[in-house]
Scaffold this active site. Structure first.
Site, PDB file in Angstrom:
ATOM      1  N   ASN A  61     -71.057  41.144  77.769  1.00  0.00           N
ATOM      2  CA  ASN A  61     -69.601  41.251  77.944  1.00  0.00           C
ATOM      3  C   ASN A  61     -69.273  41.663  79.383  1.00  0.00           C
ATOM      4  O   ASN A  61     -70.005  42.430  79.999  1.00  0.00           O
ATOM      5  CB  ASN A  61     -68.973  42.202  76.916  1.00  0.00           C
ATOM      6  CG  ASN A  61     -69.644  43.547  76.771  1.00  0.00           C
ATOM      7  OD1 ASN A  61     -70.846  43.681  77.006  1.00  0.00           O
ATOM      8  ND2 ASN A  61     -68.899  44.544  76.377  1.00  0.00           N
ATOM      9  N   ASN A  64     -62.940  44.293  82.629  1.00  0.00           N
ATOM     10  CA  ASN A  64     -62.086  44.260  83.809  1.00  0.00           C
ATOM     11  C   ASN A  64     -61.159  45.465  83.750  1.00  0.00           C
ATOM     12  O   ASN A  64     -60.752  45.870  82.648  1.00  0.00           O
ATOM     13  CB  ASN A  64     -61.273  42.954  83.794  1.00  0.00           C
ATOM     14  CG  ASN A  64     -60.591  42.692  85.118  1.00  0.00           C
ATOM     15  OD1 ASN A  64     -59.617  43.343  85.452  1.00  0.00           O
ATOM     16  ND2 ASN A  64     -61.113  41.745  85.857  1.00  0.00           N
ATOM     17  N   ALA A  65     -60.798  46.000  84.916  1.00  0.00           N
ATOM     18  CA  ALA A  65     -59.856  47.120  84.958  1.00  0.00           C
ATOM     19  C   ALA A  65     -58.546  46.736  84.288  1.00  0.00           C
ATOM     20  O   ALA A  65     -57.864  47.586  83.712  1.00  0.00           O
ATOM     21  CB  ALA A  65     -59.623  47.536  86.411  1.00  0.00           C
ATOM     22  N   TYR A  67     -57.657  45.376  81.259  1.00  0.00           N
ATOM     23  CA  TYR A  67     -58.483  45.215  80.062  1.00  0.00           C
ATOM     24  C   TYR A  67     -58.468  43.809  79.441  1.00  0.00           C
ATOM     25  O   TYR A  67     -59.519  43.279  79.089  1.00  0.00           O
ATOM     26  CB  TYR A  67     -58.105  46.242  78.993  1.00  0.00           C
ATOM     27  CG  TYR A  67     -58.449  47.689  79.340  1.00  0.00           C
ATOM     28  CD1 TYR A  67     -59.060  48.033  80.542  1.00  0.00           C
ATOM     29  CD2 TYR A  67     -58.144  48.711  78.450  1.00  0.00           C
ATOM     30  CE1 TYR A  67     -59.347  49.361  80.848  1.00  0.00           C
ATOM     31  CE2 TYR A  67     -58.439  50.041  78.749  1.00  0.00           C
ATOM     32  CZ  TYR A  67     -59.044  50.348  79.948  1.00  0.00           C
ATOM     33  OH  TYR A  67     -59.337  51.658  80.236  1.00  0.00           O
ATOM     34  N   CYS A  72     -65.854  38.682  76.138  1.00  0.00           N
ATOM     35  CA  CYS A  72     -66.950  39.108  75.263  1.00  0.00           C
ATOM     36  C   CYS A  72     -68.261  38.407  75.629  1.00  0.00           C
ATOM     37  O   CYS A  72     -68.264  37.326  76.241  1.00  0.00           O
ATOM     38  CB  CYS A  72     -66.632  38.776  73.813  1.00  0.00           C
ATOM     39  SG  CYS A  72     -65.247  39.665  73.120  1.00  0.00           S
ATOM     40  N   GLU A  74     -70.285  36.807  73.691  1.00  0.00           N
ATOM     41  CA  GLU A  74     -70.435  35.497  73.042  1.00  0.00           C
ATOM     42  C   GLU A  74     -69.810  34.398  73.891  1.00  0.00           C
ATOM     43  O   GLU A  74     -70.391  33.327  74.095  1.00  0.00           O
ATOM     44  CB  GLU A  74     -69.767  35.500  71.659  1.00  0.00           C
ATOM     45  CG  GLU A  74     -70.423  36.416  70.649  1.00  0.00           C
ATOM     46  CD  GLU A  74     -69.856  37.835  70.643  1.00  0.00           C
ATOM     47  OE1 GLU A  74     -69.433  38.323  71.712  1.00  0.00           O
ATOM     48  OE2 GLU A  74     -69.851  38.450  69.563  1.00  0.00           O
ATOM     49  N   CYS A 113     -65.581  39.026  67.349  1.00  0.00           N
ATOM     50  CA  CYS A 113     -64.127  39.171  67.276  1.00  0.00           C
ATOM     51  C   CYS A 113     -63.481  37.810  66.967  1.00  0.00           C
ATOM     52  O   CYS A 113     -64.142  36.759  67.000  1.00  0.00           O
ATOM     53  CB  CYS A 113     -63.580  39.742  68.588  1.00  0.00           C
ATOM     54  SG  CYS A 113     -63.426  38.524  69.913  1.00  0.00           S
TER      55      CYS A 113
HETATM   56  N1  THU Z   1     -67.299  42.709  72.499  1.00  0.00           N
HETATM   57  C1  THU Z   1     -68.164  41.674  72.634  1.00  0.00           C
HETATM   58  O1  THU Z   1     -68.617  41.342  73.744  1.00  0.00           O
HETATM   59  N2  THU Z   1     -68.541  41.007  71.515  1.00  0.00           N
HETATM   60  C2  THU Z   1     -68.187  41.356  70.247  1.00  0.00           C
HETATM   61  O2  THU Z   1     -68.621  40.714  69.295  1.00  0.00           O
HETATM   62  C3  THU Z   1     -67.280  42.490  70.025  1.00  0.00           C
HETATM   63  C4  THU Z   1     -66.712  43.110  71.237  1.00  0.00           C
HETATM   64  C5  THU Z   1     -66.948  43.479  73.698  1.00  0.00           C
HETATM   65  C6  THU Z   1     -65.544  43.338  74.217  1.00  0.00           C
HETATM   66  C7  THU Z   1     -65.401  44.617  75.012  1.00  0.00           C
HETATM   67  O3  THU Z   1     -65.986  44.446  76.295  1.00  0.00           O
HETATM   68  C8  THU Z   1     -66.248  45.620  74.251  1.00  0.00           C
HETATM   69  O4  THU Z   1     -67.129  44.852  73.446  1.00  0.00           O
HETATM   70  C9  THU Z   1     -65.455  46.559  73.365  1.00  0.00           C
HETATM   71  O5  THU Z   1     -64.565  45.863  72.570  1.00  0.00           O
END
Ligand code: THU
Length: 161
Positions: A61, A64-65, A67, A72, A74, A113
């Site tokens: 993931n 960024n400042a 948000y 993510c 994925e 998500c």
């Molecule tokens: N996040 C992911 O990269 N993948 C997921 O399946 C769930 C959430 C990241 C997004 C954010 O950078 C951090 O986890 C917290 O939400």
């Protein structure tokens, strides 16, 4: 008329029940946590994609400042695969995480998500070939689903457009 969605999945207590290729992909997802840039949430996620030509593409993931500008793991991995290996189908995705601020989540299995589900579904419909998903917890509990399609029932897709 009543209707139902149903699908089965594998729930494992550790990686010993995985096929060798699945175990290798999950190991890559664990490594990919090191690619995370997550100074704000301190929730580091790794994703690894297995392509049909044997390549493994990893992503972490990227926060960024501002948000909402973050992305993510994925979707980082999906974009990398589509850019670096255009047209090569994806056969499986594995995801893993660690929360730098909590150590009580050993048993909690990560699942993607909503936006990532939509993106995984796009990859699936684009290649018309199933994408298996392996989701894991820090302590090694695992869920294996045969198709990312099952993550998003009643999905919106390009067939509407
Ligand atoms: N996040 C992911 O990269 N993948 C997921 O399946 C769930 C959430 C990241 C997004 C954010 O950078 C951090 O986890 C917290 O939400």
């Amino acid at each position: 008329m009543d209707k139902a969605f149903s699908f089965s999945y594998r729930l494992l207590t550790d990686a010993s029940g995985l096929e060798p290729a699945e175990a290798a992909l999950l190991a890559a997802a664990n490594e990919a946590q090191q690619l995370a840039y997550a100074p704000y949430s301190r929730f580091e996620v790794g994703a690894a994609l297995l392509l049909d030509d044997g390549a493994i593409v990893k992503g972490g993931n990227q926060e960024n400042a501002s948000y909402p500008a973050g992305i993510c793991a994925e979707r980082t991995a999906l974009s990398a695969a589509s850019s670096l290996y255009p047209g090569v189908p994806i056969s499986a995705v594995a995801i893993a995480y660690r929360n730098l601020d909590r150590n009580d989540q050993g048993e909690m299995i990560l699942s993607p998500c909503g936006i990532c589900r939509q993106s995984l579904l796009e990859a699936f419909s684009r290649q018309e070939k199933k994408i298996k998903i392996i989701m894991s917890s820090p302590a090694g509990r695992i869920i294996v689903l045969d198709s990312v399609e099952n993550l998003l029932p009643f999905s919106f897709s390009g067939s509407f457009l």
